[in-house]
Design a protein around this motif. Structure first.
Motif, PDB file in Angstrom:
ATOM      1  N   ASP A 124      -1.683  19.174   1.194  1.00 30.21           N
ATOM      2  CA  ASP A 124      -0.435  18.690   0.615  1.00 30.21           C
ATOM      3  C   ASP A 124      -0.153  19.291  -0.753  1.00 30.21           C
TER       4      ASP A 124
ATOM      5  N   TYR B 223       6.529   7.121   4.484  1.00 29.04           N
ATOM      6  CA  TYR B 223       5.722   6.682   3.349  1.00 29.04           C
ATOM      7  C   TYR B 223       4.299   7.165   3.554  1.00 29.04           C
ATOM      8  N   ALA B 224       3.676   7.612   2.484  1.00 25.77           N
ATOM      9  CA  ALA B 224       2.329   8.184   2.558  1.00 25.77           C
ATOM     10  C   ALA B 224       1.318   7.206   1.980  1.00 25.77           C
ATOM     11  N   ASP B 225       0.269   6.956   2.737  1.00 28.82           N
ATOM     12  CA  ASP B 225      -0.807   6.080   2.268  1.00 28.82           C
ATOM     13  C   ASP B 225      -1.944   6.877   1.632  1.00 28.82           C
ATOM     14  N   GLU B 226      -2.018   8.157   1.967  1.00 26.96           N
ATOM     15  CA  GLU B 226      -3.044   9.025   1.383  1.00 26.96           C
ATOM     16  C   GLU B 226      -2.556  10.469   1.440  1.00 26.96           C
ATOM     17  N   SER B 227      -3.123  11.303   0.591  1.00 24.10           N
ATOM     18  CA  SER B 227      -2.745  12.715   0.614  1.00 24.10           C
ATOM     19  C   SER B 227      -3.722  13.490   1.481  1.00 24.10           C
ATOM     20  N   GLN B 228      -3.238  14.582   2.033  1.00 27.02           N
ATOM     21  CA  GLN B 228      -4.058  15.483   2.828  1.00 27.02           C
ATOM     22  C   GLN B 228      -4.452  16.663   1.936  1.00 27.02           C
TER      23      GLN B 228
ATOM     24  N   ARG C 172       0.854  -1.193   0.000  1.00 26.30           N
ATOM     25  CA  ARG C 172       0.000   0.000   0.000  1.00 26.30           C
ATOM     26  C   ARG C 172       0.887   1.239   0.000  1.00 26.30           C
ATOM     27  N   GLY C 173       0.310   2.364  -0.377  1.00 28.38           N
ATOM     28  CA  GLY C 173       1.032   3.633  -0.373  1.00 28.38           C
ATOM     29  C   GLY C 173       0.898   4.344  -1.695  1.00 28.38           C
ATOM     30  N   ILE C 174       0.983   5.679  -1.622  1.00 21.06           N
ATOM     31  CA  ILE C 174       0.863   6.484  -2.839  1.00 21.06           C
ATOM     32  C   ILE C 174       2.153   7.241  -3.147  1.00 21.06           C
TER      33      ILE C 174
ATOM     34  N   ARG D 209       6.223  11.119   1.920  1.00 20.20           N
ATOM     35  CA  ARG D 209       5.936  12.415   2.525  1.00 20.20           C
ATOM     36  C   ARG D 209       7.240  12.974   3.090  1.00 20.20           C
TER      37      ARG D 209
ATOM     38  N   LYS E  46       5.300   9.909  -6.372  1.00 18.21           N
ATOM     39  CA  LYS E  46       4.802  11.143  -5.770  1.00 18.21           C
ATOM     40  C   LYS E  46       5.592  11.523  -4.528  1.00 18.21           C
TER      41      LYS E  46
END
Length: 107
Positions: free
Chosen positions: A52, A44-49, A22-24, A27, A61
């Protein structure tokens, strides 16, 4: 304004995300700490805020909070292997000095 990854860093991030399942992306930010005042944050980022800022290098990304961008603008993140050691290296043109242990920096 931008933050980039080298091909080696992008490859490392993509391999790790695939291994995690998982992860996009990654960060990147800064925090106040250490004897020089600032330290890099990397996770590591699983979703963006919603706030961001998103940059992309080699299909990977890089997510950055707006407050960190003024310190990180122009930074290139590399991944290097030297003998038995490996890790990310920050090539930040705004960095003026590092502390003796290398854990913190000043702009």
């Amino acid at each position: 304004m931008s933050v980039t990854l080298t091909q080696a860093a992008a490859n490392h991030v993509q391999k790790y995300i695939a291994k995690r399942g998982r992860g996009i992306g990654i960060r990147l930010g800064v925090k106040t700490t250490g004897c020089s005042g600032l330290a890099y944050k990397l996770e590591y980022a699983d979703e963006s805020q919603p706030e961001d800022l998103v940059f992309e290098s080699f299909g990977t990304k890089v997510l950055i909070d707006p407050k960190s961008l003024s310190v990180l603008d122009g930074t290139e993140l590399d991944f290097q292997r030297e003998g038995l050691n490996e890790g990310f290296k920050f090539n930040n043109p705004r960095e003026k000095a590092r502390c003796g242990c290398g854990e913190s920096f000043t702009v």
